[in-house]
Design an enzyme around this catalytic site. Structure first.
Site, PDB file in Angstrom:
ATOM      1  N   CYS A 139      56.826  37.162  54.861  1.00  0.00           N
ATOM      2  CA  CYS A 139      56.239  38.078  53.973  1.00  0.00           C
ATOM      3  C   CYS A 139      54.787  37.915  53.938  1.00  0.00           C
ATOM      4  CB  CYS A 139      56.836  37.692  52.459  1.00  0.00           C
ATOM      5  SG  CYS A 139      56.722  36.096  51.703  1.00  0.00           S
ATOM      6  N   HIS A 174      59.072  26.930  53.056  1.00  0.00           N
ATOM      7  CA  HIS A 174      60.615  26.314  53.583  1.00  0.00           C
ATOM      8  C   HIS A 174      61.022  26.556  54.890  1.00  0.00           C
ATOM      9  CE1 HIS A 174      61.939  25.668  49.268  1.00  0.00           C
ATOM     10  NE2 HIS A 174      61.127  24.475  49.782  1.00  0.00           N
ATOM     11  N   HIS A 220      54.592  28.042  47.299  1.00  0.00           N
ATOM     12  CA  HIS A 220      55.332  28.253  45.943  1.00  0.00           C
ATOM     13  C   HIS A 220      54.394  27.810  44.799  1.00  0.00           C
ATOM     14  CE1 HIS A 220      58.412  27.431  49.157  1.00  0.00           C
ATOM     15  NE2 HIS A 220      59.085  28.392  48.456  1.00  0.00           N
ATOM     16  N   CYS A 262      51.349  31.827  46.706  1.00  0.00           N
ATOM     17  CA  CYS A 262      51.427  33.323  46.729  1.00  0.00           C
ATOM     18  C   CYS A 262      50.928  34.192  45.503  1.00  0.00           C
ATOM     19  CB  CYS A 262      52.835  33.672  47.186  1.00  0.00           C
ATOM     20  SG  CYS A 262      53.242  35.354  46.803  1.00  0.00           S
ATOM     21  N   HIS A 308      63.678  23.940  42.107  1.00  0.00           N
ATOM     22  CA  HIS A 308      62.903  24.531  43.381  1.00  0.00           C
ATOM     23  C   HIS A 308      61.487  24.359  43.059  1.00  0.00           C
ATOM     24  CE1 HIS A 308      61.272  27.942  45.619  1.00  0.00           C
ATOM     25  NE2 HIS A 308      62.222  28.017  46.309  1.00  0.00           N
ATOM     26  N   GLU A 334      58.910  26.384  43.453  1.00  0.00           N
ATOM     27  CA  GLU A 334      58.141  27.463  42.731  1.00  0.00           C
ATOM     28  C   GLU A 334      58.452  27.603  41.122  1.00  0.00           C
ATOM     29  OE1 GLU A 334      58.711  32.185  42.087  1.00  0.00           O
ATOM     30  OE2 GLU A 334      58.949  31.467  43.940  1.00  0.00           O
ATOM     31  N   SER A 394      65.605  27.366  51.890  1.00  0.00           N
ATOM     32  CA  SER A 394      64.901  28.307  51.581  1.00  0.00           C
ATOM     33  C   SER A 394      65.857  29.219  50.556  1.00  0.00           C
ATOM     34  CB  SER A 394      64.455  29.331  52.775  1.00  0.00           C
ATOM     35  OG  SER A 394      64.204  30.603  52.203  1.00  0.00           O
ATOM     36  N   SER A 437      60.447  32.925  54.810  1.00  0.00           N
ATOM     37  CA  SER A 437      59.591  32.015  55.561  1.00  0.00           C
ATOM     38  C   SER A 437      60.080  31.805  57.121  1.00  0.00           C
ATOM     39  CB  SER A 437      60.058  30.370  55.071  1.00  0.00           C
ATOM     40  OG  SER A 437      59.560  30.586  53.672  1.00  0.00           O
TER      41      SER A 437
END
Length: 276
Positions: free
Chosen positions: A12, A40, A74, A96, A124, A126, A217, A260
């Protein structure tokens, strides 16, 4: 046998941006430190290490204050960036922008008197980063978790950017039933949504789906789960993991990859399938 690659497969733009920033940092001639895995994907991390980057878990492990500290896509808790600044370390912020928006929304909820509820996987990176932009934030992974929350009058809800949309909606419905004053911000990344929708469409047209990506991921795991609801699906980390026996009687195979997963890994899998 027909092999079809999903249009949305591959990095992405947020991941591509973070990886590009990390690579460019290694080309400056300065010592480069990666604050956790930039993305990841173990193959990408190994490539960065071959370029001279060093993995660290905190700014305090940076032994060259003239070096560059790369923040992962993240994101990280606010105090981590503040610590890097205290130490005089130059930060290359690969967070991001979609993740940064979630951090800002959660922080804004708290400032306005709402308790931030982050829907996502508690451990996680993030989610930990978003949580680290608040003092009172709480994490919810499933509908049942909502009933375990303490009494709160005003709450604000955000989501991990790669979270499953249906799960998010179900959790939000329960939050709205449970609490008096609720504001919901749908922070699921549009690229994640498009990737899942594209994978679903492809899965409907093929006999078998191969999902490529690191098992750590979250979005890759969700992709595999969604595809498996439609057709036989295998999650692989790389081409070598493909078992030729999977292809017996198969006329068409669809390939997709997590956010990823670099394009070269996807093409490598396609070439192996074609050889088989």
């Amino acid at each position: 046998m027909k092999v079809i690659i999903a249009d949305s497969a591959g990095f992405c733009w947020g991941v591509e941006r973070a990886v590009r920033m990390a690579i460019e940092a290694t080309e400056t001639g300065k010592r480069v430190y990666l604050l956790g895995e930039v993305i990841h994907n173990s193959e990408v991390i190994r490539d960065l290490e071959r370029r001279g980057a060093v993995l660290v878990s905190s700014p305090d492990q940076v032994d060259d204050r003239e070096g560059l500290l790369v923040i992962r896509a993240h994101g990280v808790p606010k105090k981590v960036k503040e610590r890097a600044k205290e130490l005089g370390i130059t930060v290359v912020d690969g967070t991001c922008p979609f993740v940064e928006r979630v951090q800002q929304l959660a922080e804004g909820f708290e400032i306005s008197g709402r308790v931030p509820i982050i829907v996502g996987k508690a451990g996680h990176p993030e989610v930990q980063g978003v949580l680290g932009h608040t003092r009172s934030g709480v994490v919810v992974e499933k509908v049942e978790d909502v009933d375990m929350l303490p009494e709160m009058r005003k709450v604000g809800v955000v989501s991990q950017t790669t979270w499953n949309r249906e799960e998010f909606r179900m959790i939000c419905r329960r939050i709205e039933e449970r609490f008096e004053d609720v504001v919901v911000k749908d922070t699921i990344c549009p690229t994640t949504r498009a990737r899942i929708e594209g994978a679903r469409r492809l899965a409907m047209d093929v006999d078998l789906m191969i999902v490529i990506g690191d098992r750590s991921s979250s979005n890759t795991t969700h992709l595999a789960e969604e595809c498996s609801r439609i057709t036989r699906t295998y999650l692989v980390g790389k081409a070598d993991e493909i078992d030729p026996s999977w292809l017996h009687g198969v006329e068409s195979v669809g390939i997709t990859g997590g956010a990823s997963t670099p394009r070269w890994m996807i093409e490598e899998v396609a070439r192996k399938l074609e050889r088989i």
